[in-house]
Design a protein around this motif. Structure first.
Motif, mmCIF file in Angstrom:
data_model
loop_
_atom_site.group_PDB
_atom_site.id
_atom_site.type_symbol
_atom_site.label_atom_id
_atom_site.label_comp_id
_atom_site.label_asym_id
_atom_site.label_seq_id
_atom_site.Cartn_x
_atom_site.Cartn_y
_atom_site.Cartn_z
ATOM 1 N N LEU A 15 0.829 -1.201 0.000
ATOM 2 C CA LEU A 15 0.000 0.000 0.000
ATOM 3 C C LEU A 15 0.865 1.255 0.000
ATOM 4 O O LEU A 15 0.594 2.204 -0.738
ATOM 5 N N LEU A 16 1.929 1.252 0.801
ATOM 6 C CA LEU A 16 2.828 2.405 0.847
ATOM 7 C C LEU A 16 3.553 2.596 -0.493
ATOM 8 O O LEU A 16 3.718 3.723 -0.970
ATOM 9 N N ILE A 17 3.987 1.501 -1.086
ATOM 10 C CA ILE A 17 4.660 1.592 -2.388
ATOM 11 C C ILE A 17 3.686 2.117 -3.437
ATOM 12 O O ILE A 17 4.016 2.995 -4.242
ATOM 13 N N GLY A 18 2.476 1.604 -3.452
ATOM 14 C CA GLY A 18 1.467 2.076 -4.403
ATOM 15 C C GLY A 18 1.142 3.537 -4.200
ATOM 16 O O GLY A 18 1.017 4.308 -5.160
ATOM 17 N N LEU A 19 0.990 3.938 -2.921
ATOM 18 C CA LEU A 19 0.708 5.332 -2.615
ATOM 19 C C LEU A 19 1.866 6.232 -3.053
ATOM 20 O O LEU A 19 1.658 7.304 -3.610
ATOM 21 N N GLY A 20 3.084 5.785 -2.829
ATOM 22 C CA GLY A 20 4.270 6.548 -3.261
ATOM 23 C C GLY A 20 4.327 6.685 -4.776
ATOM 24 O O GLY A 20 4.631 7.756 -5.308
ATOM 25 N N ALA A 21 4.010 5.585 -5.473
ATOM 26 C CA ALA A 21 4.003 5.640 -6.934
ATOM 27 C C ALA A 21 2.920 6.589 -7.431
ATOM 28 O O ALA A 21 3.137 7.371 -8.367
ATOM 29 N N TRP A 22 1.741 6.534 -6.808
ATOM 30 C CA TRP A 22 0.647 7.408 -7.216
ATOM 31 C C TRP A 22 1.011 8.880 -7.003
ATOM 32 O O TRP A 22 0.777 9.729 -7.857
ATOM 33 N N CYS A 23 1.628 9.173 -5.870
ATOM 34 C CA CYS A 23 2.058 10.547 -5.587
ATOM 35 C C CYS A 23 3.133 11.001 -6.576
ATOM 36 O O CYS A 23 3.122 12.151 -7.038
ATOM 37 N N ALA A 24 4.055 10.109 -6.890
ATOM 38 C CA ALA A 24 5.125 10.453 -7.834
ATOM 39 C C ALA A 24 4.549 10.766 -9.215
ATOM 40 O O ALA A 24 4.989 11.713 -9.878
ATOM 41 N N THR A 25 3.563 9.964 -9.649
ATOM 42 C CA THR A 25 2.967 10.239 -10.960
ATOM 43 C C THR A 25 2.219 11.564 -10.951
ATOM 44 O O THR A 25 2.235 12.282 -11.951
ATOM 45 N N ARG A 26 1.574 11.900 -9.857
ATOM 46 C CA ARG A 26 0.854 13.183 -9.779
ATOM 47 C C ARG A 26 1.831 14.352 -9.829
ATOM 48 O O ARG A 26 1.522 15.398 -10.366
ATOM 49 N N VAL A 27 3.020 14.169 -9.265
ATOM 50 C CA VAL A 27 4.010 15.245 -9.249
ATOM 51 C C VAL A 27 4.735 15.334 -10.592
ATOM 52 O O VAL A 27 4.912 16.415 -11.151
ATOM 53 N N TYR A 28 5.160 14.187 -11.130
ATOM 54 C CA TYR A 28 6.026 14.194 -12.310
ATOM 55 C C TYR A 28 5.283 14.136 -13.641
ATOM 56 O O TYR A 28 5.857 14.456 -14.671
ATOM 57 N N ARG A 29 4.034 13.727 -13.683
ATOM 58 C CA ARG A 29 3.308 13.612 -14.950
ATOM 59 C C ARG A 29 3.230 14.955 -15.691
ATOM 60 O O ARG A 29 3.507 15.007 -16.896
ATOM 61 N N PRO A 30 2.894 16.067 -15.032
ATOM 62 C CA PRO A 30 2.856 17.347 -15.767
ATOM 63 C C PRO A 30 4.219 17.728 -16.342
ATOM 64 O O PRO A 30 4.304 18.243 -17.450
ATOM 65 N N GLN A 31 5.256 17.445 -15.584
ATOM 66 C CA GLN A 31 6.597 17.739 -16.086
ATOM 67 C C GLN A 31 6.922 16.873 -17.299
ATOM 68 O O GLN A 31 7.500 17.345 -18.280
ATOM 69 N N LEU A 32 6.558 15.595 -17.235
ATOM 70 C CA LEU A 32 6.801 14.703 -18.361
ATOM 71 C C LEU A 32 6.003 15.137 -19.593
ATOM 72 O O LEU A 32 6.522 15.110 -20.722
ATOM 73 N N GLU A 33 4.772 15.539 -19.403
ATOM 74 C CA GLU A 33 3.959 16.000 -20.527
ATOM 75 C C GLU A 33 4.554 17.257 -21.160
ATOM 76 O O GLU A 33 4.600 17.381 -22.383
ATOM 77 N N GLU A 34 5.006 18.164 -20.323
ATOM 78 C CA GLU A 34 5.632 19.385 -20.838
ATOM 79 C C GLU A 34 6.902 19.061 -21.627
ATOM 80 O O GLU A 34 7.144 19.616 -22.705
ATOM 81 N N LEU A 35 7.697 18.131 -21.110
ATOM 82 C CA LEU A 35 8.915 17.722 -21.807
ATOM 83 C C LEU A 35 8.596 17.029 -23.125
ATOM 84 O O LEU A 35 9.291 17.225 -24.124
ATOM 85 N N ARG A 36 7.517 16.223 -23.145
ATOM 86 C CA ARG A 36 7.110 15.574 -24.389
ATOM 87 C C ARG A 36 6.698 16.611 -25.432
ATOM 88 O O ARG A 36 7.019 16.500 -26.615
ATOM 89 N N GLN A 37 5.972 17.637 -24.989
ATOM 90 C CA GLN A 37 5.563 18.699 -25.911
ATOM 91 C C GLN A 37 6.777 19.465 -26.438
ATOM 92 O O GLN A 37 6.853 19.770 -27.631
ATOM 93 N N GLN A 38 7.712 19.745 -25.576
ATOM 94 C CA GLN A 38 8.932 20.430 -26.012
ATOM 95 C C GLN A 38 9.704 19.586 -27.010
ATOM 96 O O GLN A 38 10.232 20.102 -27.997
ATOM 97 N N LEU A 39 9.769 18.283 -26.759
ATOM 98 C CA LEU A 39 10.460 17.384 -27.674
ATOM 99 C C LEU A 39 9.765 17.365 -29.032
ATOM 100 O O LEU A 39 10.428 17.420 -30.079
ATOM 101 N N ALA A 40 8.437 17.309 -29.028
ATOM 102 C CA ALA A 40 7.685 17.315 -30.283
ATOM 103 C C ALA A 40 7.910 18.622 -31.048
ATOM 104 O O ALA A 40 8.112 18.611 -32.273
#
Length: 127
Positions: free
Chosen positions: A18-43
């Motif tokens: 549960l802690l690992i899943g919660l940590g992964a979920w939090c990490a995706t919420r934090v890093y997903r916008p950054q990853l999307e922005e980087l993908r757009q910049q790459l495109a």
């Protein structure tokens, strides 16, 4: 006791999962916008690179065409220069021939040259 210990291990394992899943979920919420922005910049960068490549190819094609035109103009210039040199040689020979004609006695040298050149022009223009 053994059964109680196995439930404790199972509860601990579930808690860790549960802690690992919660940590992964939090990490995706934090890093997903950054990853999307980087993908757009790459495109955008890839689109810019493709556009630059197309412009470069067009410029290269234009340069090749300009070089071909310049070579053709140089060839035409050499032909025209050769024709002009040939015509000048003929004119130079005619002028030399006129200047070598003896001038009449008692006539001014300038007047004799003018008369000789006038006579040469009359002969050239006569049908």
């Amino acid at each position: 006791m053994n059964r109680l210990a196995s439930w404790k291990w199972l509860a601990l394992l579930l808690m860790v999962a549960l802690l690992i899943g919660l940590g992964a979920w939090c990490a995706t919420r934090v890093y997903r916008p950054q990853l999307e922005e980087l993908r757009q910049q790459l495109a955008e960068s890839r689109r810019g690179a493709e556009a630059s490549l197309l412009v470069l190819q067009k410029q290269n094609a234009a340069m090749v065409e300009l070089e071909a035109r310049a070579a053709e103009r140089a060839r035409q210039g050499e032909l025209l220069q050769a024709r002009a040199n040939q015509a000048a040689q003929q004119d130079y020979a005619a002028a030399t021939r006129v200047m070598l004609e003896p001038s009449p006695a008692g006539v001014d040298a300038c007047e004799a040259a003018r008369l000789a050149f006038a006579e040469e022009l009359r002969r050239e223009r006569a049908p």
